[in-house]
Design a protein around this motif. Structure first.
Motif, PDB file in Angstrom:
ATOM      1  N   UNK A   1      15.480  -3.764 -14.649  1.00  0.00           N
ATOM      2  CA  UNK A   1      14.059  -4.083 -14.685  1.00  0.00           C
ATOM      3  C   UNK A   1      13.311  -3.170 -13.717  1.00  0.00           C
ATOM      4  N   UNK A   2      12.275  -2.459 -14.248  1.00  0.00           N
ATOM      5  CA  UNK A   2      11.467  -1.551 -13.447  1.00  0.00           C
ATOM      6  C   UNK A   2       9.992  -1.903 -13.657  1.00  0.00           C
ATOM      7  N   UNK A   3       9.358  -2.430 -12.643  1.00  0.00           N
ATOM      8  CA  UNK A   3       7.953  -2.832 -12.717  1.00  0.00           C
ATOM      9  C   UNK A   3       7.121  -1.908 -11.831  1.00  0.00           C
ATOM     10  N   UNK A   4       6.270  -1.092 -12.501  1.00  0.00           N
ATOM     11  CA  UNK A   4       5.407  -0.145 -11.793  1.00  0.00           C
ATOM     12  C   UNK A   4       3.962  -0.293 -12.245  1.00  0.00           C
TER      13      UNK A   4
ATOM     14  N   UNK B   1       0.818  -1.005  -6.078  1.00  0.00           N
ATOM     15  CA  UNK B   1       0.870  -0.146  -4.911  1.00  0.00           C
ATOM     16  C   UNK B   1       0.014   1.096  -5.191  1.00  0.00           C
ATOM     17  N   UNK B   2       0.365   2.217  -4.586  1.00  0.00           N
ATOM     18  CA  UNK B   2      -0.424   3.451  -4.747  1.00  0.00           C
ATOM     19  C   UNK B   2       0.471   4.612  -5.170  1.00  0.00           C
TER      20      UNK B   2
ATOM     21  N   UNK C   1       0.836  -1.210   0.000  1.00  0.00           N
ATOM     22  CA  UNK C   1       0.000   0.000   0.000  1.00  0.00           C
ATOM     23  C   UNK C   1       0.865   1.253   0.000  1.00  0.00           C
ATOM     24  N   UNK C   2       1.960   1.198  -0.722  1.00  0.00           N
ATOM     25  CA  UNK C   2       2.967   2.259  -0.668  1.00  0.00           C
ATOM     26  C   UNK C   2       2.583   3.390  -1.632  1.00  0.00           C
TER      27      UNK C   2
END
Length: 322
Positions: free
Chosen positions: A262-265, A247-248, A222-223
């Motif tokens: 690697x960047x997973x958003x 997340x948030x 929940x970041x």
């Protein structure tokens, strides 16, 4: 006269012929008497053949000379017999029974002081496995712990002293707990930490990370963006995998280290992007060859509105371009 002479001669011949078988018969009868004379000295009433008297009764000195054993394999000396004890008292006495061996005495198993985790968990080498152990907090770990797996528990918080002194700790996996809070110094002082796995928890903020970190996985928490420290990843020169999906977050955290691969958003609330998010807009020769995997799908952002933000990337981000 002549007939009488012939009759006398014939009678003599018949007498001699009868005498010969009689003598042979007498000899046959006397022969067994002669052989039985050999055993007349034996006391057959008190005869007892034992191993001690066997050599006195039967002469075995020339026994092998009477037979030809040329077809029998040569005698083999066996050298594997146990040596006789030097002490004659060590030999068991005839008529006595050996005492029953005493059962081995073993001291009761005592838990190692300061290492309760190996009683609650499974310790193999320098790895500690505490999966699904109904833990409510991080157990006290052995000082040489390298890998910690404490998944599927009820851990609610990570305190500053939970990992104190664990200089060899490389991986922490706390997947699927109830962690809502982590002390700011919980991980910062771990010099060897490379992988921090925290998905499926209730975190609303990330603590400070050590510079040795290579992989951070904090998916399904929940970041929000305010839960990240300013420039939280700038000095992490070894960081290669940053996974903060589900997340948030409101924006892409910047600046990102050049080591990132690697960047997973995906599945956040990212709506906009700065032109310098990935590339240096002042240096068009800048190329980020390592960063090949960027996921922004599941966010409301339209990636087609920021064409100058990707010129240094080997691949376009995954997301919505319309």
């Amino acid at each position: 006269m002549r007939p009488l002479a012939w009759v006398g001669i014939a009678s003599l011949c018949l007498g001699a012929a009868w005498a010969v078988p009689a003598q042979e018969g007498s000899r046959k009868v006397e022969k067994p008497k002669f052989e039985l004379a050999l055993y007349e000295n034996l006391d057959l009433d008190n005869y007892d053949l034992t191993l001690d008297s066997y050599g006195d009764v039967v002469d075995l000195s020339n026994y092998e000379e009477l037979y030809d054993y040329g077809d029998i394999a040569p005698k083999i000396e066996v050298g594997t017999l146990a040596p006789r004890p030097k002490d004659p008292e060590a030999l068991p006495k005839v008529g006595t029974t050996a005492p029953a061996p005493k059962p081995p005495t073993s001291s009761p198993v005592r838990p190692a002081q300061g290492l309760p985790s190996c009683l609650l968990c499974l310790c193999i080498g320098t790895s500690v496995y505490c999966d699904d152990a109904d833990l409510e907090r991080i157990p006290l770990l052995p000082p040489d712990t390298t890998y910690l797996y404490a998944r599927f528990n009820r851990i609610s918080a990570i305190r500053a002293g939970d990992f104190t002194g664990l200089k060899k700790l490389k991986r922490i996996d706390l997947t699927s707990n109830s962690i809502a809070w982590a002390d700011a110094d919980a991980f910062r002082l771990l010099p060897s930490l490379q992988e921090l796995i925290l998905p499926e928890n209730r975190l609303t903020a990330l603590p400070e990370l050590p510079r040795s970190i290579v992989r951070l996985d904090a998916r399904l928490n929940r970041i929000p963006s305010t839960g990240l420290q300013p420039e939280a990843f700038r000095d992490l020169k070894q960081l290669q995998f940053l996974h903060l999906s589900d997340n948030q977050l409101d924006y892409v955290p910047t600046p990102l280290p050049e080591s990132l691969r690697s960047l997973h958003l995906q599945n956040n609330n990212i709506q906009t992007m700065h032109k310098d998010t990935f590339c240096d807009s002042q240096d068009h020769s800048h190329i980020r060859r390592a960063l090949e995997d960027i996921r922004l799908d599941g966010n409301p952002i339209n990636l087609s509105l920021f064409p100058n933000a990707y010129f240094c990337l080997p691949r376009l981000p995954t997301g919505r371009f319309a």
